[in-house]
Write a protein that holds these residues in place. Structure first.
Motif, PDB file in Angstrom:
ATOM      1  N   ALA A 208      25.263  -2.995   0.744  1.00 51.83           N
ATOM      2  CA  ALA A 208      24.313  -2.654   1.474  1.00 51.83           C
ATOM      3  C   ALA A 208      23.086  -2.197   1.024  1.00 51.83           C
ATOM      4  O   ALA A 208      23.240  -1.487  -0.178  1.00 51.83           O
ATOM      5  CB  ALA A 208      24.532  -1.903   2.568  1.00 51.83           C
ATOM      6  N   ARG A 209      21.810  -2.460   1.548  1.00 49.66           N
ATOM      7  CA  ARG A 209      20.843  -2.006   0.616  1.00 49.66           C
ATOM      8  C   ARG A 209      19.272  -1.939   1.688  1.00 49.66           C
ATOM      9  O   ARG A 209      19.525  -2.677   2.410  1.00 49.66           O
ATOM     10  CB  ARG A 209      20.450  -2.836  -0.577  1.00 49.66           C
ATOM     11  N   MET A 210      18.535  -1.278   1.359  1.00 54.69           N
ATOM     12  CA  MET A 210      17.127  -1.044   2.125  1.00 54.69           C
ATOM     13  C   MET A 210      16.442  -2.548   1.470  1.00 54.69           C
ATOM     14  O   MET A 210      16.766  -2.964   0.764  1.00 54.69           O
ATOM     15  CB  MET A 210      16.371  -0.187   1.782  1.00 54.69           C
ATOM     16  N   VAL A 211      15.502  -3.039   2.429  1.00 56.93           N
ATOM     17  CA  VAL A 211      14.882  -4.334   2.195  1.00 56.93           C
ATOM     18  C   VAL A 211      13.405  -3.992   2.344  1.00 56.93           C
ATOM     19  O   VAL A 211      12.915  -3.025   3.003  1.00 56.93           O
ATOM     20  CB  VAL A 211      15.245  -5.451   3.026  1.00 56.93           C
ATOM     21  N   GLY A 212      12.541  -4.565   1.733  1.00 62.61           N
ATOM     22  CA  GLY A 212      11.080  -4.553   1.889  1.00 62.61           C
ATOM     23  C   GLY A 212      10.420  -3.448   1.076  1.00 62.61           C
ATOM     24  O   GLY A 212      11.227  -3.024  -0.195  1.00 62.61           O
ATOM     25  N   GLY A 213       9.206  -3.010   1.473  1.00 59.81           N
ATOM     26  CA  GLY A 213       8.333  -2.212   0.372  1.00 59.81           C
ATOM     27  C   GLY A 213       8.874  -0.874   0.492  1.00 59.81           C
ATOM     28  O   GLY A 213       8.746  -0.025  -0.551  1.00 59.81           O
ATOM     29  N   GLY A 214       9.741  -0.455   1.402  1.00 58.23           N
ATOM     30  CA  GLY A 214      10.315   0.928   1.216  1.00 58.23           C
ATOM     31  C   GLY A 214       9.517   1.868   2.408  1.00 58.23           C
ATOM     32  O   GLY A 214       8.643   1.404   3.091  1.00 58.23           O
ATOM     33  N   PHE A 215      10.054   3.132   2.248  1.00 58.80           N
ATOM     34  CA  PHE A 215       9.438   4.381   3.056  1.00 58.80           C
ATOM     35  C   PHE A 215       9.701   4.002   4.652  1.00 58.80           C
ATOM     36  O   PHE A 215       8.980   4.400   5.357  1.00 58.80           O
ATOM     37  CB  PHE A 215       7.792   4.472   2.837  1.00 58.80           C
ATOM     38  N   GLY A 216      10.802   3.444   4.612  1.00 56.12           N
ATOM     39  CA  GLY A 216      11.039   2.987   6.220  1.00 56.12           C
ATOM     40  C   GLY A 216      11.518   1.682   6.178  1.00 56.12           C
ATOM     41  O   GLY A 216      11.857   0.918   5.304  1.00 56.12           O
ATOM     42  N   GLY A 217      11.831   1.053   7.324  1.00 56.56           N
ATOM     43  CA  GLY A 217      12.050  -0.377   7.643  1.00 56.56           C
ATOM     44  C   GLY A 217      13.503  -0.567   8.064  1.00 56.56           C
ATOM     45  O   GLY A 217      14.409   0.070   8.667  1.00 56.56           O
ATOM     46  N   SER A 218      14.113  -1.780   7.022  1.00 56.97           N
ATOM     47  CA  SER A 218      15.372  -2.069   7.393  1.00 56.97           C
ATOM     48  C   SER A 218      16.424  -2.118   6.530  1.00 56.97           C
ATOM     49  O   SER A 218      16.023  -1.911   5.164  1.00 56.97           O
ATOM     50  CB  SER A 218      15.307  -3.563   8.031  1.00 56.97           C
ATOM     51  N   VAL A 219      17.533  -2.177   6.710  1.00 56.51           N
ATOM     52  CA  VAL A 219      18.726  -2.473   5.809  1.00 56.51           C
ATOM     53  C   VAL A 219      19.274  -3.630   6.145  1.00 56.51           C
ATOM     54  O   VAL A 219      19.591  -4.077   7.172  1.00 56.51           O
ATOM     55  CB  VAL A 219      19.917  -1.066   6.006  1.00 56.51           C
ATOM     56  N   VAL A 220      20.088  -4.368   5.012  1.00 52.71           N
ATOM     57  CA  VAL A 220      20.626  -5.673   5.173  1.00 52.71           C
ATOM     58  C   VAL A 220      22.228  -5.283   4.644  1.00 52.71           C
ATOM     59  O   VAL A 220      22.026  -4.539   3.461  1.00 52.71           O
ATOM     60  CB  VAL A 220      20.131  -6.860   4.281  1.00 52.71           C
TER      61      VAL A 220
ATOM     62  N   GLY B  84       6.704  -3.636  11.147  1.00 57.11           N
ATOM     63  CA  GLY B  84       6.860  -2.420  10.414  1.00 57.11           C
ATOM     64  C   GLY B  84       8.491  -2.038   9.632  1.00 57.11           C
ATOM     65  O   GLY B  84       8.727  -1.126   9.613  1.00 57.11           O
ATOM     66  N   ALA B  85       9.200  -3.118   9.786  1.00 58.71           N
ATOM     67  CA  ALA B  85      10.583  -2.929   9.675  1.00 58.71           C
ATOM     68  C   ALA B  85      10.865  -3.876   8.395  1.00 58.71           C
ATOM     69  O   ALA B  85      12.103  -3.622   8.240  1.00 58.71           O
ATOM     70  CB  ALA B  85      11.317  -3.825  10.832  1.00 58.71           C
ATOM     71  N   GLY B  86      10.027  -3.725   7.435  1.00 61.62           N
ATOM     72  CA  GLY B  86      10.280  -4.481   6.175  1.00 61.62           C
ATOM     73  C   GLY B  86      10.667  -6.114   6.365  1.00 61.62           C
ATOM     74  O   GLY B  86      11.326  -6.291   5.221  1.00 61.62           O
ATOM     75  N   LEU B  87      10.485  -6.337   7.197  1.00 64.83           N
ATOM     76  CA  LEU B  87      10.581  -7.925   7.313  1.00 64.83           C
ATOM     77  C   LEU B  87       9.606  -8.967   7.372  1.00 64.83           C
ATOM     78  O   LEU B  87       9.614 -10.139   7.581  1.00 64.83           O
ATOM     79  CB  LEU B  87      11.627  -8.106   8.651  1.00 64.83           C
ATOM     80  N   SER B  88       8.288  -8.601   6.698  1.00 62.67           N
ATOM     81  CA  SER B  88       7.226  -9.254   6.537  1.00 62.67           C
ATOM     82  C   SER B  88       6.655  -9.780   7.527  1.00 62.67           C
ATOM     83  O   SER B  88       6.460 -10.982   7.650  1.00 62.67           O
ATOM     84  CB  SER B  88       7.796 -10.354   5.482  1.00 62.67           C
ATOM     85  N   SER B  89       6.438  -8.843   8.880  1.00 61.61           N
ATOM     86  CA  SER B  89       5.690  -9.410  10.132  1.00 61.61           C
ATOM     87  C   SER B  89       4.482  -9.709   9.632  1.00 61.61           C
ATOM     88  O   SER B  89       3.891 -10.734  10.175  1.00 61.61           O
ATOM     89  CB  SER B  89       5.734  -8.407  11.224  1.00 61.61           C
ATOM     90  N   SER B  90       3.630  -9.151   8.643  1.00 58.38           N
ATOM     91  CA  SER B  90       2.122  -9.243   8.374  1.00 58.38           C
ATOM     92  C   SER B  90       2.143 -10.855   7.723  1.00 58.38           C
ATOM     93  O   SER B  90       1.151 -11.457   7.995  1.00 58.38           O
ATOM     94  CB  SER B  90       1.613  -8.262   7.574  1.00 58.38           C
ATOM     95  N   ALA B  91       3.184 -11.043   6.828  1.00 60.51           N
ATOM     96  CA  ALA B  91       2.964 -12.291   6.090  1.00 60.51           C
ATOM     97  C   ALA B  91       3.166 -13.656   7.084  1.00 60.51           C
ATOM     98  O   ALA B  91       2.528 -14.557   6.892  1.00 60.51           O
ATOM     99  CB  ALA B  91       3.989 -12.378   4.966  1.00 60.51           C
ATOM    100  N   ALA B  92       4.176 -13.219   8.268  1.00 59.59           N
ATOM    101  CA  ALA B  92       4.638 -14.286   9.034  1.00 59.59           C
ATOM    102  C   ALA B  92       3.084 -14.676  10.010  1.00 59.59           C
ATOM    103  O   ALA B  92       2.790 -15.689  10.112  1.00 59.59           O
ATOM    104  CB  ALA B  92       5.373 -13.776  10.082  1.00 59.59           C
ATOM    105  N   LEU B  93       2.367 -13.443  10.114  1.00 61.97           N
ATOM    106  CA  LEU B  93       1.209 -13.599  10.912  1.00 61.97           C
ATOM    107  C   LEU B  93      -0.212 -14.368   9.905  1.00 61.97           C
ATOM    108  O   LEU B  93      -0.724 -15.414  10.479  1.00 61.97           O
ATOM    109  CB  LEU B  93       0.642 -12.250  11.214  1.00 61.97           C
ATOM    110  N   SER B  94      -0.296 -13.922   8.671  1.00 56.76           N
ATOM    111  CA  SER B  94      -1.035 -14.712   7.837  1.00 56.76           C
ATOM    112  C   SER B  94      -0.486 -16.050   7.468  1.00 56.76           C
ATOM    113  O   SER B  94      -1.603 -16.924   7.552  1.00 56.76           O
ATOM    114  CB  SER B  94      -1.219 -13.836   6.486  1.00 56.76           C
ATOM    115  N   CYS B  95       0.600 -16.433   7.413  1.00 59.01           N
ATOM    116  CA  CYS B  95       1.028 -17.692   7.013  1.00 59.01           C
ATOM    117  C   CYS B  95       0.882 -18.561   8.449  1.00 59.01           C
ATOM    118  O   CYS B  95       0.429 -19.910   8.222  1.00 59.01           O
ATOM    119  CB  CYS B  95       2.451 -17.727   6.463  1.00 59.01           C
TER     120      CYS B  95
END
Length: 388
Positions: free
Chosen positions: A334-346, A124-135
């Protein structure tokens, strides 16, 4: 943890659960996007790097026709279903992602599978945990069953698992990054035609680091604003008479959207983000190719955040606080990463400023009565691979 250590740990967890060793262990990484948010489903450009954090899948064949799924991170939430009975939404929750992969390949899965997943990609941090799981599961099933699937086909299988089985409206950025990234490089991907280039990214040599700040605010791609933004982009493209917003290169060509209906101004802002974000990806790639001082890309990253915040409206107050704190402490961008509505900043920071920027962000969170964020430096890492 080394690949060998991660493989042993995951295999041991599998043996405790299933009473036997797995037939193999595979891993796929999460990702952080240097630049290029919400461009993938618009046929645009993206520039991700793979994280050192991975999801691991230990897998073994069965002979009873069942798919049995268990997760170290979700104790007590095992799923067991006949491969022949898989259907979108069944099973749900975390198990839907690996089940979706098996469903996409069901005609090639005789006898069933036992799958245990483990990993350290923040959820849930905008770092693609779901894609890592699927892949990780897609690669495992391909290798274990000897399927004739190249990397592009694996990306499509993982995408279909999320889009069609879980009903999460992602593009192909996350899955492509997890499968295709290589160590020491950013993946420059044209999502319209699939062409790609591994762009060297050695920030350490320039005395720089990509600092990720996991704000602890979670999101869910399967719901809400992400889906709305995708539909708004589709409507903007239709109003402009193009198939994809990627086809528009000049932001001035978007002005007719303002008069396209009651929400014309909204569609204009959404489309403007996509068109200008594509340009920002190209600007960053050009700078990296020319071996310019990578500090020059910092303002481009910050401009991307402003666009995501104001035109695409997918940021949230805590994300903005984090970006502002990092910049005030000396981050080059600096900016938000991922789909938005929460998550992480890089944040792009000098190596010797990592600690001071981290401290400044943590202090700002404390002033906002928020828990301290998790932070880590990203080293561009390898894509999906077999560990054992």
């Amino acid at each position: 943890m080394s690949d060998a250590g991660a493989a042993r740990s995951t295999a041991d967890a599998f043996a405790r659960r299933f009473g036997r060793q797995p037939d193999g262990v595979w891993a796929a990484p999460g990702r952080v996007n240097v630049i290029g948010e919400h461009t993938d489903y618009n046929g645009g450009f993206v520039l991700p790097v793979a994280l050192p954090h991975t999801t691991r899948a230990a897998v073994a064949r069965r002979d009873d026709g069942l798919l049995v799924l268990t997760s170290v991170q979700h104790p007590g939430q095992d799923a067991e279903v006949a491969v022949a009975d898989l259907e979108p939404g069944r099973p749900g929750g975390w198990a839907g992602y690996p089940a979706g992969v098996v469903h996409a390949l069901a005609g090639s899965v005789p006898g069933g599978l036992s799958i245990l997943v483990d990993g350290d990609v923040p959820s849930g941090a905008g770092l693609s945990s779901s894609a890592a799981l699927s892949c990780s599961v897609a690669l495992a099933v391909r290798d274990l069953l000897g399927l004739d699937l190249d990397a592009d086909a694996l990306v499509d299988v993982a995408r279909r698992a999320e889009n069609d089985f879980v009903d999460a409206p992602t593009g192909i950025l996350d899955q492509s990054a997890s499968i295709l990234c290589t160590a020491g490089h950013a993946l420059f991907l044209d999502t319209r035609d699939g062409t790609r280039e591994q762009v060297p990214l050695d920030l350490a040599a320039a005395g720089l680091a990509l600092l990720v700040v996991d704000t602890g605010t979670t999101h869910d791609h399967a719901e809400g604003g992400y889906r709305d933004r995708r539909r708004e982009c589709e409507r903007a493209a239709a109003a402009l008479g193009v198939d994809l917003l990627r086809e528009v290169e000049d932001p001035a060509a978007l002005e007719p959207l303002a008069g396209s209906g009651d929400d014309g101004e909204v569609l204009l802002r959404r489309a403007r983000h996509v068109v200008t974000e594509d340009a920002r990806v190209l600007e960053v790639v050009t700078a990296l190719r020319e071996d310019a001082d990578p500090r020059a890309i910092g303002p481009v990253l910050t401009a991307g955040h402003v666009s995501l915040r104001d035109d695409f409206e997918v940021s949230v107050p805590l994300i903005d606080v984090c970006v502002d704190a990092a910049l005030a402490a000396g981050a080059h961008g600096a900016r938000m990463v991922g789909g938005g509505f929460g998550g992480s900043v890089v944040a792009l920071v000098d190596t010797d400023a990592v600690d001071s920027v981290t401290a400044a962000v943590t202090e700002r969170f404390a002033h906002a009565s928020q828990p301290a964020p998790r932070t880590f430096v990203v080293v561009p890492s390898a894509g999906a691979r077999r560990l054992a």
